[in-house]
Write a protein that holds these residues in place. Structure first.
Motif, PDB file in Angstrom:
ATOM      1  N   ILE A   2     -26.432  -5.277   9.489  1.00  0.00           N
ATOM      2  CA  ILE A   2     -26.595  -4.887  10.894  1.00  0.00           C
ATOM      3  C   ILE A   2     -25.292  -4.197  11.325  1.00  0.00           C
ATOM      4  O   ILE A   2     -24.243  -4.429  10.739  1.00  0.00           O
ATOM      5  CB  ILE A   2     -26.892  -6.096  11.805  1.00  0.00           C
ATOM      6  N   PRO A   3     -25.342  -3.318  12.316  1.00  0.00           N
ATOM      7  CA  PRO A   3     -24.141  -2.587  12.724  1.00  0.00           C
ATOM      8  C   PRO A   3     -22.945  -3.521  12.924  1.00  0.00           C
ATOM      9  O   PRO A   3     -23.041  -4.524  13.643  1.00  0.00           O
ATOM     10  CB  PRO A   3     -24.574  -1.921  14.026  1.00  0.00           C
ATOM     11  N   THR A   4     -21.833  -3.168  12.294  1.00  0.00           N
ATOM     12  CA  THR A   4     -20.653  -4.052  12.277  1.00  0.00           C
ATOM     13  C   THR A   4     -19.384  -3.224  12.328  1.00  0.00           C
ATOM     14  O   THR A   4     -19.290  -2.176  11.675  1.00  0.00           O
ATOM     15  CB  THR A   4     -20.635  -4.913  11.003  1.00  0.00           C
ATOM     16  N   ILE A   5     -18.399  -3.715  13.070  1.00  0.00           N
ATOM     17  CA  ILE A   5     -17.041  -3.177  13.032  1.00  0.00           C
ATOM     18  C   ILE A   5     -16.095  -4.337  12.775  1.00  0.00           C
ATOM     19  O   ILE A   5     -16.170  -5.368  13.459  1.00  0.00           O
ATOM     20  CB  ILE A   5     -16.663  -2.481  14.351  1.00  0.00           C
ATOM     21  N   VAL A   6     -15.227  -4.169  11.790  1.00  0.00           N
ATOM     22  CA  VAL A   6     -14.205  -5.174  11.505  1.00  0.00           C
ATOM     23  C   VAL A   6     -12.921  -4.748  12.216  1.00  0.00           C
ATOM     24  O   VAL A   6     -12.452  -3.621  12.042  1.00  0.00           O
ATOM     25  CB  VAL A   6     -13.952  -5.309   9.996  1.00  0.00           C
ATOM     26  N   VAL A   7     -12.355  -5.657  13.003  1.00  0.00           N
ATOM     27  CA  VAL A   7     -11.109  -5.388  13.722  1.00  0.00           C
ATOM     28  C   VAL A   7      -9.981  -6.176  13.059  1.00  0.00           C
ATOM     29  O   VAL A   7      -9.996  -7.412  13.061  1.00  0.00           O
ATOM     30  CB  VAL A   7     -11.224  -5.785  15.204  1.00  0.00           C
ATOM     31  N   GLY A   8      -9.023  -5.468  12.486  1.00  0.00           N
ATOM     32  CA  GLY A   8      -7.835  -6.120  11.959  1.00  0.00           C
ATOM     33  C   GLY A   8      -6.934  -6.517  13.108  1.00  0.00           C
ATOM     34  O   GLY A   8      -6.472  -5.657  13.874  1.00  0.00           O
ATOM     35  N   CYS A   9      -6.675  -7.823  13.250  1.00  0.00           N
ATOM     36  CA  CYS A   9      -5.996  -8.327  14.449  1.00  0.00           C
ATOM     37  C   CYS A   9      -4.486  -8.461  14.304  1.00  0.00           C
ATOM     38  O   CYS A   9      -3.834  -9.136  15.097  1.00  0.00           O
ATOM     39  CB  CYS A   9      -6.618  -9.647  14.876  1.00  0.00           C
ATOM     40  N   GLY A  10      -3.928  -7.815  13.274  1.00  0.00           N
ATOM     41  CA  GLY A  10      -2.499  -7.586  13.295  1.00  0.00           C
ATOM     42  C   GLY A  10      -1.624  -8.530  12.510  1.00  0.00           C
ATOM     43  O   GLY A  10      -1.993  -9.640  12.178  1.00  0.00           O
ATOM     44  N   TYR A  11      -0.403  -8.030  12.253  1.00  0.00           N
ATOM     45  CA  TYR A  11       0.597  -8.798  11.502  1.00  0.00           C
ATOM     46  C   TYR A  11       1.623  -9.392  12.458  1.00  0.00           C
ATOM     47  O   TYR A  11       1.826  -8.930  13.583  1.00  0.00           O
ATOM     48  CB  TYR A  11       1.288  -7.907  10.461  1.00  0.00           C
ATOM     49  N   GLN A  12       2.276 -10.436  11.994  1.00  0.00           N
ATOM     50  CA  GLN A  12       3.249 -11.155  12.802  1.00  0.00           C
ATOM     51  C   GLN A  12       4.612 -10.460  12.785  1.00  0.00           C
ATOM     52  O   GLN A  12       5.005  -9.879  11.765  1.00  0.00           O
ATOM     53  CB  GLN A  12       3.408 -12.580  12.270  1.00  0.00           C
ATOM     54  N   PRO A  13       5.355 -10.505  13.891  1.00  0.00           N
ATOM     55  CA  PRO A  13       6.724  -9.994  13.875  1.00  0.00           C
ATOM     56  C   PRO A  13       7.631 -10.932  13.086  1.00  0.00           C
ATOM     57  O   PRO A  13       7.537 -12.147  13.202  1.00  0.00           O
ATOM     58  CB  PRO A  13       7.105  -9.963  15.356  1.00  0.00           C
ATOM     59  N   SER A  14       8.502 -10.348  12.277  1.00  0.00           N
ATOM     60  CA  SER A  14       9.427 -11.134  11.471  1.00  0.00           C
ATOM     61  C   SER A  14      10.692 -11.439  12.264  1.00  0.00           C
ATOM     62  O   SER A  14      10.890 -10.943  13.376  1.00  0.00           O
ATOM     63  CB  SER A  14       9.777 -10.376  10.190  1.00  0.00           C
ATOM     64  N   GLY A  15      11.565 -12.250  11.655  1.00  0.00           N
ATOM     65  CA  GLY A  15      12.789 -12.639  12.332  1.00  0.00           C
ATOM     66  C   GLY A  15      14.028 -12.300  11.533  1.00  0.00           C
ATOM     67  O   GLY A  15      14.006 -11.473  10.611  1.00  0.00           O
ATOM     68  N   ASP A  16      15.122 -12.947  11.889  1.00  0.00           N
ATOM     69  CA  ASP A  16      16.363 -12.803  11.132  1.00  0.00           C
ATOM     70  C   ASP A  16      17.084 -14.142  11.135  1.00  0.00           C
ATOM     71  O   ASP A  16      16.889 -14.974  12.032  1.00  0.00           O
ATOM     72  CB  ASP A  16      17.255 -11.698  11.710  1.00  0.00           C
ATOM     73  N   TYR A  17      17.900 -14.339  10.133  1.00  0.00           N
ATOM     74  CA  TYR A  17      18.648 -15.584   9.990  1.00  0.00           C
ATOM     75  C   TYR A  17      20.011 -15.263   9.398  1.00  0.00           C
ATOM     76  O   TYR A  17      20.094 -14.623   8.357  1.00  0.00           O
ATOM     77  CB  TYR A  17      17.889 -16.571   9.097  1.00  0.00           C
ATOM     78  N   ARG A  18      21.029 -15.655  10.131  1.00  0.00           N
ATOM     79  CA  ARG A  18      22.408 -15.399   9.722  1.00  0.00           C
ATOM     80  C   ARG A  18      22.645 -13.907   9.438  1.00  0.00           C
ATOM     81  O   ARG A  18      23.274 -13.527   8.449  1.00  0.00           O
ATOM     82  CB  ARG A  18      22.790 -16.251   8.513  1.00  0.00           C
ATOM     83  N   GLY A  19      22.061 -13.090  10.309  1.00  0.00           N
ATOM     84  CA  GLY A  19      22.290 -11.664  10.228  1.00  0.00           C
ATOM     85  C   GLY A  19      21.457 -10.917   9.223  1.00  0.00           C
ATOM     86  O   GLY A  19      21.641  -9.711   9.038  1.00  0.00           O
ATOM     87  N   GLU A  20      20.504 -11.597   8.579  1.00  0.00           N
ATOM     88  CA  GLU A  20      19.664 -10.940   7.584  1.00  0.00           C
ATOM     89  C   GLU A  20      18.188 -11.100   7.933  1.00  0.00           C
ATOM     90  O   GLU A  20      17.773 -12.127   8.478  1.00  0.00           O
ATOM     91  CB  GLU A  20      19.927 -11.511   6.180  1.00  0.00           C
ATOM     92  N   HIS A  21      17.405 -10.061   7.616  1.00  0.00           N
ATOM     93  CA  HIS A  21      15.959 -10.105   7.838  1.00  0.00           C
ATOM     94  C   HIS A  21      15.349 -11.271   7.069  1.00  0.00           C
ATOM     95  O   HIS A  21      15.718 -11.563   5.928  1.00  0.00           O
ATOM     96  CB  HIS A  21      15.326  -8.790   7.368  1.00  0.00           C
ATOM     97  N   VAL A  22      14.381 -11.940   7.698  1.00  0.00           N
ATOM     98  CA  VAL A  22      13.668 -13.018   7.016  1.00  0.00           C
ATOM     99  C   VAL A  22      12.212 -12.992   7.461  1.00  0.00           C
ATOM    100  O   VAL A  22      11.901 -12.805   8.639  1.00  0.00           O
ATOM    101  CB  VAL A  22      14.304 -14.402   7.294  1.00  0.00           C
ATOM    102  N   ASP A  23      11.303 -13.120   6.488  1.00  0.00           N
ATOM    103  CA  ASP A  23       9.881 -13.208   6.796  1.00  0.00           C
ATOM    104  C   ASP A  23       9.268 -14.300   5.928  1.00  0.00           C
ATOM    105  O   ASP A  23       9.956 -14.956   5.137  1.00  0.00           O
ATOM    106  CB  ASP A  23       9.181 -11.861   6.618  1.00  0.00           C
ATOM    107  N   ILE A  24       7.974 -14.495   6.072  1.00  0.00           N
ATOM    108  CA  ILE A  24       7.309 -15.611   5.390  1.00  0.00           C
ATOM    109  C   ILE A  24       7.374 -15.458   3.875  1.00  0.00           C
ATOM    110  O   ILE A  24       7.462 -16.448   3.150  1.00  0.00           O
ATOM    111  CB  ILE A  24       5.845 -15.741   5.868  1.00  0.00           C
ATOM    112  N   GLU A  25       7.363 -14.225   3.391  1.00  0.00           N
ATOM    113  CA  GLU A  25       7.461 -14.000   1.950  1.00  0.00           C
ATOM    114  C   GLU A  25       8.783 -14.541   1.412  1.00  0.00           C
ATOM    115  O   GLU A  25       8.828 -15.201   0.372  1.00  0.00           O
ATOM    116  CB  GLU A  25       7.354 -12.513   1.635  1.00  0.00           C
TER     117      GLU A  25
END
Length: 574
Positions: free
Chosen positions: A142-165
């Motif tokens: 049946i007619p369908t649209i998938v909406v990608g609801c986005g990625y999370q903003p990452s942070g930093d720790y002790r002056g360096e980028h940090v993300d979940i990976e």
């Protein structure tokens, strides 16, 4: 002459008992009489407060409802399971993760097909929701649209980028004594600054972009920062467009064609996307009744498609950089000479039409096809005496590490046993770590082997020890020599079940081979004494999944095998 309106399946026969009780239910919900015959649109909300991936979806629903009403439709929110790889993986060694995809698909069928609604807008978030939504679209048609609801903003720790990976990877360093628990906690506490999926090119962002390449998401909507103006614009556009789709009658099986899958695989290779896209796209093709061999497409196109993006964890750029450069639409526009531009999209035109006028805002992030990051494929299908039905290898963009690895086997029956062996100093350089019993049947549910990969990396063995497993990897894994999703799996009597400590294994990525160098007569004798595997308790969702699941090359979809019949090794391969 005007075309009469297309009949809606949701409009039951007036005066019938089903019509009457439905009217009673919906009038009690406050739906006015004049709305009873309008297009009825399901908003599929895979929402949960267990994980940050889904925490914003409930807030999206009102805006989507408003857009659907403004376009002349009647929205109905329905809920499904909402698995998060980083939360739901705690139970049963992550075995619930892949089966949750099919659970969501069936959730949608029960709610939407049972109610005979006219169309769907699905809110895709963490890894398994997007493929599940596509599978349901293909199944229900049946007619369908998938909406990608986005990625999370990452942070930093002790002056360096940090993300979940980076948090995921760093845990292996703590286990190996190379990082303090305090530092890991600091990283974890600062890695995520808002809702959305993992901020790298893992499985979630991969599958969001695959939806766009398939023509099932509106063009120019992936990847997108969660709760950003661009995301809200995409939500409102989808609400308006789905009512038009119902009126036009454009169905998913008219969009999910062989050409569309070929386009999606081309995008996956050009972006070094998650290897999990292979089985997910095959599962979608199965549900859409499209006769396409997705693993075969990856093998066929691997050496033809240039690598145009190097987004973390594959390279130096961030997912934010890819969005600013133009996202999936920009990458597709650089690949037009390799795409089927005549396929239809939910935008209403062909892919060629919706890509017209696309621009690349940063040619270093999304490179032209004649100036790629590399031409050596990073997603490689391998076969051989250890994996006659195939397996998958993910290579880093910079191609560090050995493309040929030869070593002696060290076998473990589970992820936890392998981690214990590593902690006890049993794993030495030159080892091929064999972790089996993690497949869709043996798991059951295809347990995650990623923790072993990161533990090896944390112990400083990532480049000197290879891993071969019938389990799956996180879409974020991109270190060392890892052969995953070996088929046939050990629990179905694949050669992986016959490996013993000290056996010689050769992995040759350039030749696309993974071989067990043991004489056939020795393997035959081992098979004679192997016996049937222990498959665990015969109750619960995972037990039902084990009895019904098809092999990974077929998408690991749920089928109905003949009673008492076990698939042959040949049936486990493409």
């Amino acid at each position: 002459m005007t075309t009469p309106p297309r009949p809606l399946r949701s409009n039951l026969q007036e005066g019938s008992s089903r019509w009457a009780v439905r009217r009673a239910q919906w009038r009690a919900l406050g739906i006015p009489d004049e709305d009873m015959t309008k297009p009825k649109i399901a908003i599929v909300n895979s929402s949960s407060k267990l994980a940050i991936c889904f925490s914003h979806l409930d807030g999206i629903v009102p805006a989507l409802e408003e857009a659907i009403r403004a376009a002349g439709g009647v929205p109905f929110e329905v809920r499904t399971a909402a698995p998060s790889d980083f939360i739901t993986s705690a139970g049963r060694d992550g075995r619930y993760i892949l089966p949750s995809r099919d659970l969501i698909t069936n959730d949608i069928e029960v709610a939407v097909e049972g109610a005979q609604l006219d169309g769907m807008v699905t809110l895709a978030s963490c890894d398994k929701t997007a493929p599940a939504h596509l599978m349901a679209a293909g199944r229900l048609d049946i007619p369908t649209i998938v909406v990608g609801c986005g990625y999370q903003p990452s942070g930093d720790y002790r002056g360096e980028h940090v993300d979940i990976e980076e948090v995921f990877l760093a845990a292996g360093s703590v286990a190996a004594g190379r990082m303090s628990l305090e530092h890991l906690c600091g990283m974890a506490d600062n890695a995520i600054r808002g809702p959305g999926v993992c901020a790298g090119l893992g499985t979630a962002n991969t599958m969001h972009m695959a939806c766009e390449a398939l023509g099932m998401s509106l063009t120019g909507t992936t990847p997108v920062l969660a709760n950003s103006p661009a995301m809200w614009d995409g939500v409102r556009r989808a609400g308006a467009r789905i009512v038009e789709l119902v009126t036009e009658g454009l169905r998913p099986r008219e969009v999910l064609t062989e050409g569309a899958f070929r386009n999606a695989v081309t995008l996956m290779l050009a972006t070094s996307a998650s290897v999990n896209s292979i089985k997910h796209l095959q599962a979608v093709a199965h549900e859409a009744d499209c006769p396409v061999d997705v693993p075969g497409l990856f093998a066929e196109l691997a050496d033809r498609v240039p690598l145009l993006c190097a987004v973390r964890p594959n390279g130096p750029h961030f997912i934010e950089d890819l969005e600013r450069a133009g996202g999936a639409r920009a990458v597709l526009s650089q690949l037009t000479g390799m795409l089927d531009l005549d396929v239809r999209t939910v935008d209403g035109g062909t892919l060629g039409e919706v890509l017209a006028g696309a621009t690349v805002a940063d040619a270093e992030v999304v490179r032209p096809a004649d100036q790629p990051f590399g031409t050596r494929p990073t997603i490689v299908i391998v076969r051989g005496s250890l994996a006659p039905g195939g397996a998958v290898v993910k290579r880093p963009v910079d191609d560090r590490g050995a493309r040929r690895f030869e070593g002696t086997a060290l076998c473990y029956p589970s992820r936890d046993a392998a981690l214990e062996g590593l902690a006890n100093g049993e794993v030495r350089p030159g080892t091929v770590l064999v972790v089996r019993g993690l497949g869709v049947v043996g798991g059951p549910g295809m347990a995650l082997g990623s923790a072993v990969v990161f533990a090896l990396e944390g112990a400083g063995l990532g480049d000197s020890v290879a891993l071969v497993t019938d389990g799956q990897m996180s879409g974020l894994v991109n270190v060392g020599t890892v052969v995953g999703e070996v088929t046939p799996e050990a629990a179905l009597g694949g050669p992986l079940a016959l490996v013993e400590d000290g056996d010689r294994i050769v992995i040759d990525v350039d030749r696309r081979t993974v071989d067990l160098e043991v004489p056939d007569d020795v393997l035959s004798a081992r098979r004679d004494r192997l016996g049937a595997p222990e498959l665990g308790p015969d109750h619960g969702w995972l037990s039902a999944y084990r009895r019904l699941v098809s092999p990974v090359p077929g998408g690991a979809v749920l089928t109905a095998p003949a009673p008492g019949r076990t698939p042959t090794p040949e049936e486990n391969g493409p």
